[in-house]
Design a protein around this motif. Structure first.
Motif, short mmCIF file in Angstrom:
data_model
loop_
_atom_site.label_atom_id
_atom_site.label_comp_id
_atom_site.label_asym_id
_atom_site.label_seq_id
_atom_site.Cartn_x
_atom_site.Cartn_y
_atom_site.Cartn_z
N VAL A 79 52.15 33.97 26.05
CA VAL A 79 52.64 35.27 26.57
C VAL A 79 52.83 36.06 25.40
O VAL A 79 53.91 35.50 24.79
CB VAL A 79 53.58 35.10 27.56
N TRP A 80 52.18 37.07 25.06
CA TRP A 80 52.46 37.88 23.92
C TRP A 80 53.01 39.39 24.32
O TRP A 80 52.35 40.17 25.00
CB TRP A 80 51.16 38.04 23.10
N ALA A 114 54.18 31.92 34.39
CA ALA A 114 52.86 31.34 33.86
C ALA A 114 52.56 29.84 34.00
O ALA A 114 51.68 29.49 34.60
CB ALA A 114 52.26 32.02 32.56
N LEU A 115 53.70 29.28 33.71
CA LEU A 115 53.73 27.87 33.61
C LEU A 115 53.79 27.27 35.10
O LEU A 115 53.34 26.35 35.48
CB LEU A 115 54.65 27.00 32.84
N SER A 116 54.63 27.91 35.97
CA SER A 116 54.97 27.52 37.19
C SER A 116 54.22 27.91 38.39
O SER A 116 54.23 27.57 39.38
CB SER A 116 56.40 27.39 37.54
N ALA A 141 48.79 32.09 38.57
CA ALA A 141 49.05 32.54 37.28
C ALA A 141 48.19 33.58 36.58
O ALA A 141 48.44 34.43 35.79
CB ALA A 141 49.07 31.52 36.36
N THR A 142 46.83 33.71 37.29
CA THR A 142 45.85 34.67 36.91
C THR A 142 46.03 36.03 37.85
O THR A 142 45.42 37.07 37.24
CB THR A 142 44.24 34.32 37.21
N ASP A 189 45.31 33.88 28.98
CA ASP A 189 44.50 32.63 29.36
C ASP A 189 45.75 31.69 29.93
O ASP A 189 46.10 30.66 29.54
CB ASP A 189 43.95 31.80 28.29
N PRO A 190 46.11 32.12 31.26
CA PRO A 190 47.38 31.55 31.76
C PRO A 190 46.94 30.02 32.05
O PRO A 190 47.89 29.39 32.29
CB PRO A 190 47.66 32.47 33.00
N MET A 191 45.62 29.74 32.51
CA MET A 191 45.36 28.52 32.92
C MET A 191 45.45 27.39 31.73
O MET A 191 45.53 26.51 31.67
CB MET A 191 44.01 28.16 33.79
#
Length: 623
Positions: free
Chosen positions: A476-477, A372-374, A379-380, A498-500
């Motif tokens: 991330v859960w 998600a960070l990279s 990422a969405t 909410d990845p962004m």
């Protein structure tokens, strides 16, 4: 308005000034122990000590916990169960979800600020098998404004204990020779990490009893002879008082209760914990009842076992009817609904796996948070997180429903990381001789105005639950069954919230320590689920579940096949054994069976009806 701003500012300032920083250095390792008094074995401890310590903080405090992997043959990790980790998802702990596992000899710094939470929590390894082997402890977030009166606080843990190590149990469990997925049966129930414990009390006092089921498998019933529990907190949520004489606590759940002692000291009382026998597939050596002592006076007679009679064990308090003290109302209708079906089944390797929507969770090659960070704008897109990870991307501040249909005849406790949720519906159990009942959005029970809120709830056999929460915590859960055997089977999904927002939050960025841990373990800290950082939409080489069994194969069919193979092997062994041994009077036995005479003066058989020549002739005839 200006005065309100000043008041808020000064309250925040006071909180910052009063906040503490707690620094702990813990090194994992094996410690000699005998929890149930029946069997010596090693448990996983910290700094050569077991059981693990109870950790205490207050909201707003800073935690610096250095976890040193003292093992020389395995990775490790640490999860702070029930804590939201706002802005610090990488400190949540499940390996290959929010962090790279910690390799042998390395140190990972869990560095976070305690959010706006209070109550009873716990911490445990999120590396398979380790918390069942002892790597678990209680974590208390103290509250200076606790809403109920009490005189003294006591921490009580429940769990189960295996004499055999997880290294042996897990491969035997996830094996084609266990095609039904029968969970290993423990040897004992534990009460504060021991067996047949004593709780010394004083008369005419009110105790706050913080109860945590730190087990890996079974739910437990808990009661005290001739005493009541007043429930005041579940999973860090204060509730309106409810009185009961019997609690039902699944693994990972927490209850805080008030216990009022009697004025007299002339008698001690049995404090019982009992396994839920419905969760045991096969008989084992487990002592189903554990008799502990609530001791008013050591000089009194020992307590006697206090057994639940008849269907008394079904009269426990149903947590569905708890109401939050905050009077938090039912959230608005869901913006997004995730519907998942739970099922256990066998794949092509013969092993029994657990599934959400026909997918058994298969870990990615890059931890999901790191993807998600990279992943930038990708990422969405749920695709980048893998086709076998059951990943769902959530939009910021959406109200989300998780509808969970349990097609399995067993009970399951489900835990959501990073949130609590409202349990808005739970259907009654359905007998296994009937078809499962799934949620029907057009025909369901009326939902409560003030639903019970917690982070771990159970679903009954062949029925369903509906959970609701607000996606207001970017990260991330993990969402999974907290029976560790079922998590090992793959009963999990992951929510990318909410990845962004994750990417744009400075506190969410990977620490240098985290990157080093990944590099030491040979795990990329950039890339999609397949480890591809050049093309995030290319999942070639991702980890996949085993292929499906051919049509028609079932668990029963596999059992039949396994036992047929075993019988065949035993038969061949018998033939080989007897075939290689001399049999006395073999000629006479064969002659008798064939109804022939044996010439005493020769080694040849003589048959009055069929000559040897006629046998030879018949064998050359064409038919």
């Amino acid at each position: 308005m200006r005065n309100l701003f000043l008041i808020t500012f000064f309250i925040s300032l006071i909180s910052l000034v009063s906040a503490e920083t707690h620094t702990w250095y813990f090194k994992t390792g094996w410690v000699d122990a005998n929890p149930d008094g029946q069997f010596d074995r090693k448990m996983i401890g910290f700094n050569d000590t077991w059981p693990l310590p109870t950790l205490r903080v207050k909201k707003g405090d800073r935690v610096n916990l250095y976890l040193i992997n003292g093992f020389d043959d395995r990775n490790t990790s640490l999860h702070f169960h029930g804590m939201f980790q706002p802005g610090s998802s990488q400190m949540d702990g499940p390996e290959m979800i929010t962090q790279c596992p910690i390799p042998p000899g390395e140190t990972f710094l869990y560095n976070f600020t305690v959010g706006n939470q209070v109550g009873t929590y716990w911490y445990h390894s999120h590396t398979s098998g380790q918390y069942g082997d002892g790597m678990r402890g209680v974590f208390i977030i103290e509250d200076d404004d606790f809403p109920y009166e009490y005189d003294e606080e006591v921490v009580l843990t429940l769990g189960e204990h295996y004499h055999v190590y997880s290294d042996e149990l897990q491969p035997a469990f996830l094996s084609r020779f266990n095609p039904t997925g029968a969970e290993p049966i423990p040897e004992a129930l534990l009460f504060n990490e021991t067996y047949n414990a004593t709780w010394k009390v004083e008369p005419n006092k009110t105790y706050l009893l913080r109860i945590v089921n730190i087990g890996r498998f079974v739910s437990q019933y808990l009661w005290i002879e001739d005493h009541d529990f007043e429930i005041v907190e579940v999973d860090g949520i204060y509730v309106e008082k409810n009185t009961t004489d019997l609690l039902y606590i699944t693994v990972a759940q927490r209850y805080s209760v008030l216990v009022h002692t009697k004025n007299s000291t002339d008698k001690n009382y049995a404090f019982m914990n009992r396994v839920d026998p419905d969760m045991l597939d096969v008989p084992g050596n487990l002592r189903e009842n554990s008799t502990n002592t609530m001791e008013y006076d050591a000089g009194n007679a020992p307590v006697e076992e206090n057994i639940l009679e008849g269907d008394k064990n079904e009269q426990y308090f149903d947590d569905f009817y708890l109401k939050p003290l905050s009077k938090e109302k039912l959230l608005d209708d869901a913006d997004y609904t995730i519907t998942v079906d739970v099922q256990m089944d066998n794949l092509g390797d013969g092993v029994n796996y657990a599934f959400f929507n026909n997918l058994t969770f298969t870990p990615p090659r890059v931890p999901t948070l790191l993807t998600a960070l990279s992943a930038g704008e990708h990422a969405t897109n749920e695709l980048v997180y893998g086709s076998n990870t059951n990943s769902f991307v959530l939009q910021k501040d959406d109200v989300v429903d998780i509808v969970l249909n349990n097609l399995d005849p067993g009970k399951h406790p489900f835990h959501l990381h990073g949130h609590v949720f409202q349990l808005i519906e739970r259907h009654e159990a359905i007998d296994d001789d009937q078809d499962p009942v799934g949620y029907n959005s057009t025909d369901h029970a009326e939902w409560p105005e003030y639903p019970m809120i917690r982070d771990t709830v159970y679903v009954r056999p062949q029925s369903y639950i509906v959970m609701r929460f607000k996606a207001d915590n970017p990260g991330v859960w993990f969402f999974h069954c907290h029976i560790e055997w079922h998590l090992d089977q793959g009963l999990a999904i992951q929510l990318i919230e909410d990845p962004m927002g994750i990417q744009n939050n400075e506190t969410q960025q990977l620490t240098e320590n985290h990157k080093q841990i990944c590099e030491k373990g040979g795990i990329p800290w950039e890339g999609n689920a397949a480890g591809n950082s050049d093309n995030y939409l290319d999942l070639k080489s991702e980890n996949l579940q085993h292929k499906r069994l051919p049509t028609g194969f079932t668990a029963r069919g596999i059992i039949a096949l396994v036992f047929s193979c075993v019988a065949g092997v035993l038969g061949l062994m018998a033939i080989a054994f007897y075939g290689m041994n001399d049999i006395a009077d073999v000629e006479e036995r064969v002659a008798r069976d064939l109804d022939v005479d044996l010439d005493e003066n020769s080694d040849e058989f003589v048959n009055e009806e069929i000559s040897s020549s006629s046998i030879g002739n018949s064998s050359t005839n064409k038919h």
